[in-house]
Design a protein around this motif. Structure first.
Motif, PDB file in Angstrom:
ATOM      1  N   GLU A 713       0.824  -1.202   0.000  1.00 42.47           N
ATOM      2  CA  GLU A 713       0.000   0.000   0.000  1.00 42.47           C
ATOM      3  C   GLU A 713       0.866   1.263   0.000  1.00 42.47           C
ATOM      4  O   GLU A 713       0.577   2.225  -0.710  1.00 42.47           O
ATOM      5  N   THR A 714       1.948   1.217   0.801  1.00 43.44           N
ATOM      6  CA  THR A 714       2.838   2.381   0.840  1.00 43.44           C
ATOM      7  C   THR A 714       3.455   2.609  -0.539  1.00 43.44           C
ATOM      8  O   THR A 714       3.543   3.753  -1.018  1.00 43.44           O
ATOM      9  N   TRP A 716       2.179   1.777  -3.373  1.00 42.71           N
ATOM     10  CA  TRP A 716       1.113   2.292  -4.245  1.00 42.71           C
ATOM     11  C   TRP A 716       0.949   3.791  -4.043  1.00 42.71           C
ATOM     12  O   TRP A 716       0.854   4.557  -5.013  1.00 42.71           O
ATOM     13  N   ARG A 717       0.935   4.190  -2.790  1.00 43.96           N
ATOM     14  CA  ARG A 717       0.723   5.607  -2.455  1.00 43.96           C
ATOM     15  C   ARG A 717       1.755   6.521  -3.113  1.00 43.96           C
ATOM     16  O   ARG A 717       1.465   7.667  -3.428  1.00 43.96           O
ATOM     17  N   LYS A 718       2.975   5.977  -3.254  1.00 45.51           N
ATOM     18  CA  LYS A 718       4.045   6.805  -3.827  1.00 45.51           C
ATOM     19  C   LYS A 718       3.709   7.201  -5.258  1.00 45.51           C
ATOM     20  O   LYS A 718       4.090   8.279  -5.724  1.00 45.51           O
ATOM     21  N   ASP A 720       0.327   6.682  -6.799  1.00 44.95           N
ATOM     22  CA  ASP A 720      -1.061   7.142  -6.957  1.00 44.95           C
ATOM     23  C   ASP A 720      -1.590   7.615  -5.617  1.00 44.95           C
ATOM     24  O   ASP A 720      -1.770   6.839  -4.697  1.00 44.95           O
ATOM     25  N   LYS A 721      -1.839   8.919  -5.541  1.00 43.71           N
ATOM     26  CA  LYS A 721      -2.305   9.452  -4.254  1.00 43.71           C
ATOM     27  C   LYS A 721      -3.821   9.529  -4.177  1.00 43.71           C
ATOM     28  O   LYS A 721      -4.400   9.768  -3.123  1.00 43.71           O
ATOM     29  N   PRO A 724      -7.404   4.621  -3.615  1.00 42.64           N
ATOM     30  CA  PRO A 724      -6.910   3.642  -2.653  1.00 42.64           C
ATOM     31  C   PRO A 724      -6.539   2.355  -3.389  1.00 42.64           C
ATOM     32  O   PRO A 724      -7.164   2.030  -4.411  1.00 42.64           O
TER      33      PRO A 724
END
Lengths: 871, 111
Positions: A713-714, A716-718, A720-721, A724
């Protein structure tokens, strides 16, 4: 005269029922005289027919007895007395009342649940003011030799044609699904799903606008209508009308805000985009207006009240024929169907919103009915068994002048009162059940809300009344027929033991049903486990599938690869074995046929452990447009008879897929592309170009799974903000693909549990009753030297035989039902295990033994001196 | 009481009752009527006429003795009441009066 030479008894009864007492005797005599005469002249058969006709002919105003108002009046006065006696008998027989009330309450709670579900399903779309005038256009799609497909969707052209040619159509609206994107307002981004809808949409359906002008809101291209909730999310309290919203690089304008949709609407949206938008965007796409482009458009027609549908349908058939003439081997025909019941029209594909098969509601009602019936049996059984105690009461009532109908009324009133008490309990149970039922599966909570309305409450009360009447009918009839004089003289004259046959039959039915449900649950559960454990032909262990949601897979894959627990990352267009399909046309020589397709990269096959029978995996990433290789499964070789089905020789053969010539470089072992309900079919793998749609398949080391998920998840966040992460374990996905089975197993299991509870309650009541009434007999036997074991056997014997009979009926019935009817539909099912069938029987038997045993042992251990002292 | 008019069929039935004397019960009346008029008399129709005659007070009824025939059911015997007798006589007089006034030739040719 022989007994058979009588006129039909029922006709005589009918005459007695309707005829005035004053006229009855001579009428009967006359009819009989004529009957005898006719027997001589015309034969028995004719005479009987004439008799019946004459009985019916005598049904004239002057012969029909007047309703006795006085009697009716008495009934009303007596209700107070009925209530009093019912209360007394309830309190006096606490055990029996409790058994009855609990049984009825438990069974009725299921009934209440089913009522709530069905009322919800039937009140779908009720909020549309013109609901009964709205019709949807249904498409029948026939393709070459495949079976025809019924679709809820249709072509854009169908809407145009109807608007042009169908005279009665007041309004025609076309909408299309599949708009999804990120809305940008200022600096914030909102992922949204929406439908394209034309200007008539708000005229046909009752979706009132709170802001904006309904007549023009969806006219211009790039116009939006938001739901209140979406508007609040995007603009807060500010007025959104006229504000711009960006999707990618295109600017849209908000022209209306629609009131939030009621839950029970089969059309659901957060936002409407004007249909003119997609028309403008798709103008250059040649197939947008094609007659056979039927997959994502919906056309609804507002017809005048009570329209003559037949001419419209034949008009539509004519249009379909004209338009289909353009295609060689397919035909697309349209027809109108009322919108009401769109949710229960489960057999159509491409439904707009949630849809279930009406069969489901029938099955649910059937199960509830069976359970309620079982509880009614208990009531009947116990009441009749108790008749010894109550027959004196009935006798006295009769002697002081109660008629048959009064006694009937009294006992019916009593059973209705008990049913009403049970309703109170069952309502509590229902509230609990409702929560459990909604939590069973997300699809269920999406489909129904089970909120109580005045109507549902009325139905509940009606159900209780019905249950009370059904349960009380037989005992009431039995009591009303008691002969007062005989009862008062000697209770043993009572024809109680004639009823034993019926009671035995009821117990056998109850136990057969319980055993059937239990066996069904076990068989179903094993089948479900079997589906999950099934060897699909590839590996799914420790694989997490992550939806790209528009992100570039290359960049994302790089991020994931940095996580130490991640072993390998591959790409695919779709996830196989979950029931979704991507089709393609494959041509080999002159033969062409549909094949299923997945786009993968070179890591996919090793990661999923697909077995290569011959050839190699994809090696090189093709440049755009230069794709040249394909991997096929055995079924492809079989279907097209490539290289005489020899995998080695098939390598290097060229096939055409969607117009592109591709060389077979590998043949893989067959695997399950679809769900296990379908047979294995031809499948091809093509190399995926770097498309943002699709999935990343991440193989992770077993171990700290939650930690790894967090790291994913972390990562992914980098990149796509906004969105979810949508990551799911492959095995979980498979499990949810078969969730309807687990739901079914759970429901049937629950029903089995209830059935066995109710049957056990009933049996317990009967055992208690039998031992009580036989207490003196037992004591005498004991005094005369019977052993305790012998006594227990004496008491159990009857019940044991009943249980064995039910087992003998239930086991073969279950086996037959599953083997020949249910599992026929599953090509890859598990064989039925004898153990599954027997396990339930053993458990039920044990339960029954425990109940019978405990009571009979208690009775057998009784001190005969105490029992016999009073005699 | 609804009018005491004597309908045509009622009159026939009442006359039959009178002619059968003490044996007048529904089935016998039916048979007798068939014999006199040559038309079939349905039990249901006759029964309802008997009921009506009784309501109008033109006939009286009583139940007979039980016997083993007729499934053990008693017969209901009818007799003409005083009012019935008056009505019958009156209707006979009316007819005779009219007959007397018909000129001889008027009916001859038509039969």
């Amino acid at each position: 005269m022989k007994a058979t030479d009588q006129p039909p008894r029922w006709a005589t009864r009918f005459l007695q029922w309707y005829c005035r007492p004053r006229l009855l005797e001579d009428l009967e005599g006359d009819l009989f005289e004529y009957f005898e005469r006719n027997v001589k002249n015309k034969g028995l058969r004719r005479a009987r027919i004439v008799y019946v006709i004459d009985v019916i002919k005598f049904l004239r105003p002057y012969t029909i007895r007047k309703i006795e108002f006085f009697n009716l009046f008495i009934h009303w006065i007596m209700i107070g007395s009925y209530l009093k006696t019912s209360r007394r008998s309830l309190v006096r027989n606490k055990l029996f009342s409790l058994i009855n009330i609990i049984g009825l309450a438990v069974s009725m709670s299921v009934g209440l649940l089913v009522i709530a579900v069905i009322t919800d399903l039937n009140s779908y779309d009720d909020f549309h003011q013109e609901g009964d005038r709205i019709y949807r256009v249904i498409t029948t799609f026939r393709n070459a030799d495949q079976p025809p497909m019924e679709l809820a969707s249709t072509s854009v052209k169908a809407g145009q044609k109807i608007r042009e040619t169908v005279a009665g159509a007041e309004q025609v609206t076309t909408f299309r699904n599949g708009f999804s994107g990120d809305a940008r307002v200022g600096n914030s981004t909102f992922p949204l799903e929406a439908i394209w809808a034309d200007n008539a949409f708000l005229k046909v359906f009752t979706f009132p606008l709170v802001k904006g002008n309904a007549a023009t809101a969806l006219e211009e291209p790039y116009s939006l209508v938001l739901s209140e909730k979406t508007a609040r999310k995007m603009f807060g309290e500010a007025d959104p009308i006229g504000k711009p919203v960006m999707f990618d690089t295109t600017s849209y304008v908000v022209r209306g805000v629609v009131k939030d949709l009621p839950k029970l609407s089969h059309i659901r949206f957060e936002m409407l985009v004007s249909f003119a938008t997609i028309e403008a965007q798709q103008a250059e796409k040649t197939n947008f207006y094609d007659w056979d482009n039927v997959w994502s458009n919906y056309v609804y027609v507002l017809m005048p009240a009570h329209p003559a549908l037949a001419p419209v349908q034949s008009e539509l058939a004519k249009i379909s024929k004209q338009e289909s003439a353009a295609y060689k081997d397919k035909s697309v025909s349209i027809s109108l169907k009322p919108m009401n019941g769109a949710v229960l029209g489960g057999k159509l594909s491409n439904n707009v919103g949630p849809a279930i098969s009406p069969v489901v509601t029938w099955v649910l009602s059937g199960l509830a009915f069976v359970i309620i019936l079982s509880a009614c049996f208990n009531y009947t059984n116990l009441s009749v068994a108790r008749s010894l105690r109550r027959s004196r009461e009935v006798g006295i009532r009769k002697i002081i002048g109660a008629r048959k109908s009064h006694v009937l009324g009294q006992f019916m009133a009593e059973s209705v009162i008990i049913a009403m008490l049970a309703l109170l309990f069952s309502f509590g149970l229902f509230l609990f059940l409702k929560k459990e039922f909604l939590a069973l599966d997300p699809n269920i909570s999406d489909l129904v809300s089970l909120d109580l309305s005045f109507k549902t409450i009325l139905y509940f009360i009606a159900l209780a009344c019905f249950v009370g009447l059904a349960a009380g009918f037989l005992p009431a009839l039995f009591f009303s027929r008691i002969n007062a004089l005989l009862v008062m003289k000697d209770v043993s004259n009572l024809t109680l033991f004639r009823r034993v046959g019926m009671r035995k039959a009821l117990i056998v039915i109850q136990y057969t049903l319980s055993l059937f449900f239990i066996a069904a649950t076990l068989v179903g559960y094993n089948q479900y486990k079997g589906l999950l454990r099934f060897d699909l032909g590839f590996e799914t262990e420790n694989i997490v599938n992550i939806r790209m949601q528009g992100n570039k897979p290359d960049i994302m894959a790089k991020q994931f690869a940095e996580i130490p627990a991640v072993k390998e990352v591959s790409r695919s267009l779709m996830i196989t074995s979950l029931g979704s399909y991507h089709g393609s046309t494959l041509k080999y020589g002159l033969d062409s046929n549909n094949v299923w397709l997945n786009l993968i990269d070179e890591h996919y096959m090793p990661l999923h452990d697909h077995k290569l029978l011959a050839g190699t995996n994809f090696k090189l990433k093709p440049e755009k447009g230069k794709e040249s290789e394909v991997i096929v499964n055995e079924q492809v070789l079989k279907r097209f008879n490539i290289a005489k089905r020899n995998p080695e020789n098939a390598l290097g053969k060229v096939v055409t897929v969607d117009g592109q010539a591709l060389t077979i470089i590998g043949v893989i072992r067959d695997f399950h592309y679809g769900t296990l309900e379908a047979k294995i079919e031809p499948v091809i793998f093509r190399y995926s170009a770097n498309e943002p749609s699709g999935y990343l398949n991440v193989k992770i080391a077993s171990g700290d799974l939650p930690g790894t998920m967090e790291m994913l998840e972390t990562a992914w966040r980098k990149v796509d903000k906004v969105h979810p992460i949508q990551a799911k374990f492959y095995n979980d996905q498979i499990e949810s693909a078969y969730s309807q089975f687990s739901v079914m197993v759970k429901i049937i299991g629950f029903i089995a549990f209830l059935a066995i509870c109710i049957a056990s309650l009933g049996l317990f009541g009967m055992v208690v009753f039998t031992t009580e009434t036989k207490l003196k007999e037992i004591s005498i036997r004991k005094v005369l030297g019977a052993s305790e074991g012998g006594l227990v056997y004496f008491l159990c014997e009857g019940f044991l035989i009943l249980l064995i009979v039910s087992a003998l009926i239930a086991i073969p019935a279950t086996y037959f039902f599953f083997d020949k009817i249910v599992l026929e539909n599953f090509p890859y099912h598990q064989p039925i295990n004898m153990l599954e069938l027997l396990a339930g029987v053993v458990v039920v038997m044990l339960l029954a033994f425990l109940m019978i045993g405990s009571q009979t042992v208690k009775a057998a251990r009784n001190n005969p001196a105490k029992v016999l002292k009073s005699e | 009481m609804k009018g005491t008019n004597l309908g045509e069929f009622e009159e026939l039935v009442l006359l039959t009752i009178a002619s059968l004397a003490s044996e007048a019960y529904s089935v016998a009346i039916c048979d007798e009527l068939e014999k006199y008029t040559g038309r079939t008399a349905k039990l249901g129709v006759v029964h309802s006429v008997l009921n009506r005659l009784e309501e109008k007070g033109l006939a009286k009824s009583r139940l007979g003795e039980a016997s083993s025939t007729r499934g053990g059911k008693r017969k209901r015997f009818y007799e003409v009441s005083h009012a019935g007798k008056v009505a019958l006589t009156k209707s006979k007089e009316v007819r005779e009066n009219i007959w007397r006034n018909i000129p001889g030739f008027n009916l001859e040719g038509s039969i």
